[in-house]
Motif scaffolding. Sequence first.
Motif, mmCIF file in Angstrom:
data_model
loop_
_atom_site.group_PDB
_atom_site.id
_atom_site.type_symbol
_atom_site.label_atom_id
_atom_site.label_comp_id
_atom_site.label_asym_id
_atom_site.label_seq_id
_atom_site.Cartn_x
_atom_site.Cartn_y
_atom_site.Cartn_z
ATOM 1 N N GLU A 33 0.884 -1.084 -0.251
ATOM 2 C CA GLU A 33 0.037 -0.050 -0.033
ATOM 3 C C GLU A 33 0.835 1.227 0.102
ATOM 4 N N ALA B 270 -4.925 -3.126 -1.524
ATOM 5 C CA ALA B 270 -4.470 -1.814 -1.930
ATOM 6 C C ALA B 270 -5.505 -1.252 -3.036
ATOM 7 N N LYS C 102 -8.533 0.442 -1.976
ATOM 8 C CA LYS C 102 -8.359 1.866 -1.485
ATOM 9 C C LYS C 102 -7.685 2.780 -2.716
#
Length: 600
Positions: free
Chosen positions: A390, A419, A422
């Motif tokens: 991330e 990841a 997001k």
Amino acid sequence: MFDDSHVTANEISTQDWYALSVPPRHAADPFACPCCANVFSELLAQTGVDLADQAKHLTPRTTALENSVFVTQAKIQTMNPDQPTADAMWVVDGRIRWVGEEQDAPVEALAEHKVAAGNRTILPGFIDPHMHLAPLAMLHSFENLGPFRFPRTKDALAYLKQKSADVPAGQWLVGRQFDPSLQEGPDYLTIDLLDEVSVEHPIFIYNASLHLAYCNSAALQLAGVTADTPDPAGAEIGRDDNGQPNGVLKAGPAMALVARHNPHTKTADLAQACLDVFAHANTLGITGLCDQGTGLFQGAKELDLYQGLRDSNRMTVRFRYSLAQAVADRWDEAGCRWGEGDEWVRNTGWKIVSDGSNQGRTGLQREPFLNSDETGIAYIEREELFAAVEQRLADGWAVCVHANGDAAIDNVLDAFEAAAAKGLRADSQRCRIEHCSILHDEQIERMAALGLSPSFLIGHVYYWGQAFVQDVFGIDKASLLDRTGTCEAKGIRWTIHSDDPVTEMNPLRCIENAVTRNMWKSEAKLSPQECISTAAALRAMTIDAAWQCHSDHEVGSLEAGKFADFIVLEQDPLQVEPDALSSIAILQTWVNGELVYAAS
């Protein structure tokens, strides 16, 4: 190009380097990969060798280049789908100005120095997207005693004994690539075996994994290693039943304890050795290399080494590299950013090692290895892996994660999916799974959805395929190894690599391995349904490797505007039998419009 305000490897303690570069329980693994071996970082620290200083003393090239030519009478495979073939190419100042049919060439091209290819095949230069430059430079001058040269250990030792007669008494004999997993003979080279070679010369031999080494009594004597010598922190001195050293050294600190007494260690010019590696790569048709583990050799000083190579104006390959997660704080302190560099040297990735090697039984598995209750080792905890993926995606990095076992690949896919949830997608930066060895169908589906690109260590199929079937996994799981064919069918962009010094760099050998799926010392093929076409394999080692290394805008295909990095082959790979691909001769290698290699 690079920030000078970094912490150096010599400022890191031996114990810190061991903790950073070698996971727990890994030191005794005799067949592990050398990516995380700490022997050379330890050796350089103990002997005071400074890569940055060596790089400053490279003699720069000052001669002008003759890199404008008109290439004619060629069978050019461009790797450009919009113009797949041509018979002529005009190069001006190292870049391709025009490519096409000679009868259509611009009038200005006819005034250039003409190079007639004699109807030979021309391809873009090969690119190996995963290798390790600094360790390879260190090993380059040592005697190759490995299985691809000596299938039987006794033949390797006989060769070394013959060499000992040609050098003065007391001079060290150093070998590399010993691999008992592939060579017929003992699992370890002990004092009794090496003393039969010579007692007048100190002998030191590196295991191919770089996690072990072997020495004779003369080397132990020079190092002052006796039964009373304690094991260094995080390492082990092999001993016989009476507690006497048996010549086997496990992990970097123990290996360096002896190797540092070799005077060649201090006098060797590793910067020049890197240039020698480049020159050797040219003989194999390689015009681009990517180091996947920068920082594990001598920390941030490796960036100074790269800068010195660039400043020398003597590079004959374009070099890309990924920074190692293991020394992340050093890169953060130095303020490193993705994409730093130029067309010769450039930072193109962030490398995370998530597990070990399958042949070393340290690759992280869903189920235990064959005839075992062990499932391998996670070199990074899931939470740390998730956080690193991330963070580095958010920072703009192309993240490259080493994963061999199927459970390790599960963890990597989970991390990239977390990841992506997001808003940080892998395909935005061409993120890669390195080796990506054991792949299940659902994992391939997830990779396709995420836009992840695998790079396969295709030598696993050829050199270790039979061992995977018989000793490591069994036929069902071994059949999931290096699934190039399925990835090709799914439209996933993939490449193949050598991981040199794990297997020796040789693109045509890699291409043959992928096309045939043959296994060494076996008549069988491993998962023939995963065979791919020669055209697909050529693409994997040219334009697709350039794409993975974020360099397809400048190399990887032969088209106007790109650098003139190309090779001339004796035969057309598309016209020869698959089993003969690796025997095609490289006649010439051109980089930046300059002839850097010509076969005698």
